[in-house]
Motif scaffolding. Structure first.
Motif, short mmCIF file in Angstrom:
data_model
loop_
_atom_site.label_atom_id
_atom_site.label_comp_id
_atom_site.label_asym_id
_atom_site.label_seq_id
_atom_site.Cartn_x
_atom_site.Cartn_y
_atom_site.Cartn_z
N PRO A 38 0.81 -1.23 0.00
CA PRO A 38 0.00 0.00 0.00
C PRO A 38 0.85 1.28 0.00
O PRO A 38 0.44 2.31 -0.53
N MET A 39 2.05 1.21 0.60
CA MET A 39 2.93 2.38 0.64
C MET A 39 3.56 2.65 -0.72
O MET A 39 3.81 3.80 -1.07
N ILE A 40 3.80 1.58 -1.49
CA ILE A 40 4.31 1.76 -2.86
C ILE A 40 3.24 2.50 -3.68
O ILE A 40 3.53 3.46 -4.38
N LYS B 224 11.44 4.69 -0.45
CA LYS B 224 11.88 3.36 -0.02
C LYS B 224 12.34 3.31 1.45
O LYS B 224 11.95 2.43 2.20
N ASN B 225 13.17 4.26 1.87
CA ASN B 225 13.69 4.24 3.24
C ASN B 225 12.57 4.32 4.27
O ASN B 225 12.57 3.61 5.28
N LYS B 226 11.60 5.21 4.00
CA LYS B 226 10.47 5.38 4.92
C LYS B 226 9.60 4.12 4.93
O LYS B 226 9.10 3.72 5.98
N ARG B 227 9.45 3.53 3.74
CA ARG B 227 8.65 2.29 3.64
C ARG B 227 9.27 1.19 4.50
O ARG B 227 8.58 0.53 5.28
N GLU B 228 10.56 1.00 4.36
CA GLU B 228 11.24 -0.09 5.08
C GLU B 228 11.13 0.10 6.59
O GLU B 228 10.86 -0.86 7.32
#
Length: 223
Positions: free
Chosen positions: A111-113, A119-123
């Motif tokens: 959902p974040m993609i 990417k950094n925040k997603r991880e």
């Protein structure tokens, strides 16, 4: 100031089956305030799933109005509905609805993609959520390598990916044995205590009894 996050006014949903029109919802009205824990109950065919689809911006009513955070969403364009759905509402389904080819990490990240988060925040967010639901050690496992309870924990983590205000859960303990179902319910209680608004569609009286109040449907109307 109105602190309703959901306001449904006289919602009617009709389906045309050939020459016959069938009403799944017949003038349903209610409000849900920020931070409430609500059970939507009723036997099969009472209109629960139809109502969930409308509340979740997955479908639109035939007539009536639906306000989400004071925005009238019942007649918005499908693209706008999808945007609102992705940012404001987290979904948890009875059948988990995890993508089988993605790991636990990948399912929570998805959902974040879609929301365009870097990417950094997603991880960082995925790791926080996996820890929250007690699934950090299963991050690289695929759904087929997990039990039903573990899959549902991943589904709960995914529902929180974009930090939605509302969590909409459709029979979230329905496919689980009672002990695992209770652990999932405890997870929802923890989320509710943290300030989330949670709406649960459920057949299970034990689940409904843990909620603050019930909206009971019968033949498309509120009892």
């Amino acid at each position: 100031m109105n602190n309703s996050v959901i306001k449904v006014n006289n919602i009617v949903k009709e389906y045309n089956t050939g020459t016959v029109s069938v009403a799944a919802l017949k003038g349903v009205s209610f409000e849900i305030k920020k931070g409430e824990l609500i059970a939507v109950t009723g036997r099969s065919g009472s209109g629960k799933s139809t109502l969930m689809h409308i509340i979740g911006c997955l479908d639109q009513p035939t007539r009536g109005s639906y306000f989400l955070d004071n925005i009238e969403v019942s007649s918005l364009h499908p693209n706008k509905l999808a945007e609102i759905r992705n940012l404001k509402i987290g979904f948890v389904f009875q059948s988990f609805n995890l993508l089988p080819y993605l790991s636990a990490f990948g399912n929570v990240e998805l959902p974040m993609i879609f929301a365009g988060i870097e990417k950094n925040k997603r991880e960082k967010r995925v790791n926080e959520l996996l820890e929250l639901v007690g699934m950090s050690e299963r991050a690289l496992h695929k759904p087929t390598e997990m039990s039903g309870g573990e899959q549902q924990r991943i589904a709960v983590a995914r529902s929180l990916a974009n930090n939605p205000e509302i969590i909409l859960a459709d029979e979230p303990t329905g496919n689980l044995d009672s002990k695992i179902g209770e652990s999932i319910m405890n997870l929802f209680m923890k989320l509710w205590e943290s300030g989330k608004t949670i709406i649960m569609i459920t057949h299970d009286p034990k689940v409904a009894d843990k909620c603050q109040r019930k909206i009971e449907l019968l033949d498309g109307e509120i009892l």
